[in-house]
Design a protein around this motif. Structure first.
Motif, PDB file in Angstrom:
ATOM      1  N   MET A  20       0.863  -1.193   0.000  1.00 17.41           N
ATOM      2  CA  MET A  20       0.000   0.000   0.000  1.00 17.41           C
ATOM      3  C   MET A  20       0.890   1.231   0.000  1.00 17.41           C
ATOM      4  N   PRO A  21       0.312   2.420  -0.242  1.00 14.79           N
ATOM      5  CA  PRO A  21       1.144   3.615  -0.103  1.00 14.79           C
ATOM      6  C   PRO A  21       1.657   3.701   1.340  1.00 14.79           C
ATOM      7  N   ILE A  22       2.871   4.228   1.547  1.00 13.87           N
ATOM      8  CA  ILE A  22       3.394   4.390   2.922  1.00 13.87           C
ATOM      9  C   ILE A  22       2.366   5.203   3.702  1.00 13.87           C
ATOM     10  N   VAL A  31       2.035  14.859   0.107  1.00 17.26           N
ATOM     11  CA  VAL A  31       1.412  13.729   0.796  1.00 17.26           C
ATOM     12  C   VAL A  31      -0.106  13.878   0.732  1.00 17.26           C
ATOM     13  N   VAL A  32      -0.779  12.750   0.913  1.00 17.76           N
ATOM     14  CA  VAL A  32      -2.242  12.750   0.935  1.00 17.76           C
ATOM     15  C   VAL A  32      -2.675  12.605   2.391  1.00 17.76           C
ATOM     16  N   ILE A  33      -3.588  13.460   2.821  1.00 20.79           N
ATOM     17  CA  ILE A  33      -4.088  13.410   4.193  1.00 20.79           C
ATOM     18  C   ILE A  33      -5.545  12.973   4.142  1.00 20.79           C
ATOM     19  N   LYS A  34      -5.902  11.980   4.973  1.00 20.99           N
ATOM     20  CA  LYS A  34      -7.258  11.408   4.897  1.00 20.99           C
ATOM     21  C   LYS A  34      -7.916  11.303   6.259  1.00 20.99           C
ATOM     22  N   LEU A  35      -9.180  11.634   6.290  1.00 18.77           N
ATOM     23  CA  LEU A  35      -9.990  11.340   7.471  1.00 18.77           C
ATOM     24  C   LEU A  35     -10.206   9.825   7.492  1.00 18.77           C
ATOM     25  N   GLU A  78     -12.562   8.009   8.454  1.00 15.73           N
ATOM     26  CA  GLU A  78     -13.883   7.487   8.111  1.00 15.73           C
ATOM     27  C   GLU A  78     -14.563   8.217   6.967  1.00 15.73           C
ATOM     28  N   GLY A  79     -13.771   8.810   6.088  1.00 19.35           N
ATOM     29  CA  GLY A  79     -14.360   9.507   4.943  1.00 19.35           C
ATOM     30  C   GLY A  79     -14.789   8.515   3.872  1.00 19.35           C
ATOM     31  N   THR A  80     -15.695   8.961   2.990  1.00 16.86           N
ATOM     32  CA  THR A  80     -16.027   8.149   1.811  1.00 16.86           C
ATOM     33  C   THR A  80     -16.252   9.093   0.641  1.00 16.86           C
ATOM     34  N   GLN A  81     -16.286   8.534  -0.543  1.00 18.87           N
ATOM     35  CA  GLN A  81     -16.578   9.266  -1.781  1.00 18.87           C
ATOM     36  C   GLN A  81     -15.635  10.442  -1.999  1.00 18.87           C
ATOM     37  N   GLY A  82     -14.417  10.289  -1.492  1.00 14.41           N
ATOM     38  CA  GLY A  82     -13.392  11.305  -1.744  1.00 14.41           C
ATOM     39  C   GLY A  82     -13.465  12.519  -0.837  1.00 14.41           C
ATOM     40  N   GLN A 135      -0.543   9.781   3.866  1.00 12.84           N
ATOM     41  CA  GLN A 135      -0.098   8.779   2.906  1.00 12.84           C
ATOM     42  C   GLN A 135       0.828   9.349   1.855  1.00 12.84           C
ATOM     43  N   GLU A 136       1.782   8.552   1.485  1.00  7.56           N
ATOM     44  CA  GLU A 136       2.633   8.826   0.341  1.00  7.56           C
ATOM     45  C   GLU A 136       1.731   9.082  -0.871  1.00  7.56           C
ATOM     46  N   TYR A 137       2.014  10.153  -1.625  1.00  8.78           N
ATOM     47  CA  TYR A 137       1.226  10.443  -2.822  1.00  8.78           C
ATOM     48  C   TYR A 137       1.802   9.661  -4.000  1.00  8.78           C
ATOM     49  N   GLU A 173      -7.716  17.407 -10.797  1.00  7.67           N
ATOM     50  CA  GLU A 173      -8.174  16.705  -9.591  1.00  7.67           C
ATOM     51  C   GLU A 173      -7.382  15.405  -9.479  1.00  7.67           C
ATOM     52  N   PHE A 174      -7.039  14.973  -8.262  1.00  6.03           N
ATOM     53  CA  PHE A 174      -6.314  13.694  -8.134  1.00  6.03           C
ATOM     54  C   PHE A 174      -7.213  12.578  -7.628  1.00  6.03           C
ATOM     55  N   ARG A 175      -8.427  12.926  -7.139  1.00  9.45           N
ATOM     56  CA  ARG A 175      -9.338  11.901  -6.609  1.00  9.45           C
ATOM     57  C   ARG A 175     -10.228  11.390  -7.736  1.00  9.45           C
ATOM     58  N   SER A 176     -10.216  10.081  -7.930  1.00  2.00           N
ATOM     59  CA  SER A 176     -10.910   9.517  -9.090  1.00  2.00           C
ATOM     60  C   SER A 176     -12.339   9.078  -8.771  1.00  2.00           C
ATOM     61  N   ASN A 177     -12.818   9.354  -7.560  1.00  2.00           N
ATOM     62  CA  ASN A 177     -14.176   8.926  -7.181  1.00  2.00           C
ATOM     63  C   ASN A 177     -15.205   9.409  -8.205  1.00  2.00           C
ATOM     64  N   LEU A 178     -16.141   8.535  -8.574  1.00  2.00           N
ATOM     65  CA  LEU A 178     -17.176   8.928  -9.533  1.00  2.00           C
ATOM     66  C   LEU A 178     -18.014  10.073  -8.951  1.00  2.00           C
ATOM     67  N   VAL A 181      -2.818  -1.330  -2.610  1.00  2.00           N
ATOM     68  CA  VAL A 181      -4.222  -1.295  -2.187  1.00  2.00           C
ATOM     69  C   VAL A 181      -4.498   0.027  -1.478  1.00  2.00           C
ATOM     70  N   LEU A 182      -5.558   0.696  -1.914  1.00  2.00           N
ATOM     71  CA  LEU A 182      -5.969   1.967  -1.300  1.00  2.00           C
ATOM     72  C   LEU A 182      -7.044   1.741  -0.269  1.00  2.00           C
ATOM     73  N   GLU A 183      -8.046   0.988  -0.637  1.00  2.00           N
ATOM     74  CA  GLU A 183      -9.090   0.673   0.329  1.00  2.00           C
ATOM     75  C   GLU A 183      -9.936  -0.491  -0.146  1.00  2.00           C
TER      76      GLU A 183
HETATM   77  P1  ADP Z   1     -12.557   7.519  -0.167  1.00  2.00           P
HETATM   78  O1  ADP Z   1     -12.906   6.450   0.828  1.00  2.00           O
HETATM   79  O2  ADP Z   1     -13.090   8.845   0.238  1.00  2.00           O
HETATM   80  O3  ADP Z   1     -12.904   7.099  -1.563  1.00  2.00           O
HETATM   81  P2  ADP Z   1      -9.786   6.990  -0.910  1.00  2.00           P
HETATM   82  O4  ADP Z   1      -8.706   6.615   0.033  1.00  2.00           O
HETATM   83  O5  ADP Z   1     -10.325   5.906  -1.760  1.00  2.00           O
HETATM   84  O6  ADP Z   1     -10.960   7.679  -0.070  1.00  2.00           O
HETATM   85  O7  ADP Z   1      -9.258   8.191  -1.820  1.00  2.00           O
HETATM   86  C1  ADP Z   1     -10.057   8.802  -2.814  1.00  2.00           C
HETATM   87  C2  ADP Z   1      -9.299   8.913  -4.151  1.00  2.00           C
HETATM   88  O8  ADP Z   1      -8.147   9.752  -4.004  1.00  2.00           O
HETATM   89  C3  ADP Z   1      -8.769   7.585  -4.650  1.00  2.00           C
HETATM   90  O9  ADP Z   1      -9.741   6.899  -5.396  1.00  2.00           O
HETATM   91  C4  ADP Z   1      -7.561   8.011  -5.481  1.00  2.00           C
HETATM   92  O10 ADP Z   1      -7.953   8.383  -6.795  1.00  2.00           O
HETATM   93  C5  ADP Z   1      -7.053   9.244  -4.757  1.00  2.00           C
HETATM   94  N1  ADP Z   1      -5.981   8.867  -3.805  1.00  2.00           N
HETATM   95  C6  ADP Z   1      -6.169   8.461  -2.526  1.00  2.00           C
HETATM   96  N2  ADP Z   1      -4.994   8.181  -1.924  1.00  2.00           N
HETATM   97  C7  ADP Z   1      -4.032   8.418  -2.832  1.00  2.00           C
HETATM   98  C8  ADP Z   1      -2.590   8.301  -2.801  1.00  2.00           C
HETATM   99  N3  ADP Z   1      -1.953   7.910  -1.695  1.00  2.00           N
HETATM  100  N4  ADP Z   1      -1.902   8.627  -3.926  1.00  2.00           N
HETATM  101  C9  ADP Z   1      -2.570   9.041  -5.044  1.00  2.00           C
HETATM  102  N5  ADP Z   1      -3.897   9.152  -5.132  1.00  2.00           N
HETATM  103  C10 ADP Z   1      -4.645   8.859  -4.048  1.00  2.00           C
END
Ligand code: ADP
Ligand code: MG
Length: 301
Positions: A114-116, A138-142, A144-148, A177-179, A209-214, A258-260
């Motif tokens: 997975m990403p570091i 770097v990518v910072i995530k909550l 319990e977030g969903t849908q980006g 997370q490592e981007y 945008e870097f988040r690929s969520n639909l 693996v991202l999630e």
């Molecule tokens: P969510 O549960 O909100 O969907 P994700 O962890 O799946 O959260 O992140 C949302 C989107 O952001 C991913 O589908 C991906 O496109 C992008 N993303 C998330 N983490 C990374 C990462 N470490 N490096 C590059 N892109 C990322």
């Protein structure tokens, strides 16, 4: 068989398709809103009531529990498990998968890449945690977030430190997370059913945008995945204890990461992008595997 679908809304695409597929295969099916279920917890005759009537004689439950109702929804599913009903995904596995950090720890424990990923509690520890990571961006995530929503890209060290401090000030649980730059705003969604990837699609973020969520405006397309990606996706779902899962992978220069792992993957995007009958695959899996009193994690919290 008599199949129950735990879903808040019978009109949602995924729920409708599951109802359709169950009926087409000759099953009786009922959509159940978990929030309208009430129950007594007791050792001899566990039961669930719904709008004044007992829910009885179900052979299988398909949980489609939204993130906002995880607590009550998994409690209702656990009650079905206590009654011996077969759950497509077990309540414990769903709870696990809802916590991104817990999921990452479980996957890492099984050697899945997975990403570091870093986690800290005190603002004073942020600089060292960033040093342990890949450095900006770097990518910072909550957790319990969903849908980006709740996923932020911090391009500089200063930005990372201030975003982390702000989240910590709000007492939000976050991870860093490592981007993965070489993924170029795309990820791969693998829809796993049992021990195979039933369908897969590539989701591409819109420009800038870097988040690929639909839900964030990403677009989906059919993709051919490699045997390695296939194996990683199946292993990730297994590690989480999920029979059906949406496993998200990033293509990196060191292989699939693996991202999630989603326990209630949406069916609309993937069925439309691939033309595959995912709902039918899920019903077929239940026909093959549903038995009374088969919950593996029952009684294990
Ligand atoms: P969510 O549960 O909100 O969907 P994700 O962890 O799946 O959260 O992140 C949302 C989107 O952001 C991913 O589908 C991906 O496109 C992008 N993303 C998330 N983490 C990374 C990462 N470490 N490096 C590059 N892109 C990322
Ligand atoms: Mg995601």
């Amino acid at each position: 068989m008599k199949i129950g679908i735990l879903s808040r809304n019978a009109k949602l695409y995924s729920t409708r398709r599951l109802v359709e597929a169950a009926k087409a295969a000759g099953h009786e099916v009922q959509v159940i809103d978990a929030l309208r279920c009430y129950m007594n917890i007791n050792a001899r005759t566990p039961s669930i009531h719904y709008k004044g009537e007992a829910l009885e004689d179900f052979d299988a439950i398909i949980p489609r529990i939204g993130a906002s109702v995880t607590f009550y929804g998994t409690a209702v599913l656990r009650q079905f498990e206590t009654m011996g009903v077969y759950p497509l995904n077990e309540s414990v596995a769903i709870t696990r998968s809802r916590d991104k950090l817990r999921s990452m720890q479980l996957l890492a424990g099984k050697g899945i890449d997975m990403p570091i990923t870093g986690f800290a509690n005190k603002p004073g520890d942020i600089p060292d945690m960033l040093d342990m990571n890949s450095g900006p961006p770097v990518v910072i995530k909550l957790l319990e977030g969903t849908q980006g929503i709740g996923v932020v890209l911090a391009e500089t060290r200063k930005a990372a430190e201030s975003v982390l401090q702000a989240f910590m000030g709000l007492k939000a649980n976050i991870m860093v997370q490592e981007y993965i730059d070489e993924a170029k705003g795309a990820d791969i969604r693998c829809l796993v059913i049992g021990d195979r990837v039933w369908a897969s699609m590539k989701r591409q973020a819109p420009d800038g945008e870097f988040r690929s969520n639909l839900h964030r405006g990403g677009s989906a397309a059919l993709v051919r995945i490699t045997p390695e990606e296939r194996a990683v996706a199946v292993r990730a779902a297994k590690t989480m204890g999920l029979n059906v899962a949406g496993v998200d992978l990033l293509r990196s220069s060191r292989g699939p990461l693996v991202l999630e792992v989603n326990s209630s993957p949406g069916l609309e995007g993937i069925e439309k992008a691939t033309g595959k009958d995912v709902a039918g695959g899920i019903i077929a899996f239940i026909e093959k595997n549903a038995r009374a009193n088969r919950t593996r994690t029952r009684g294990k919290g």
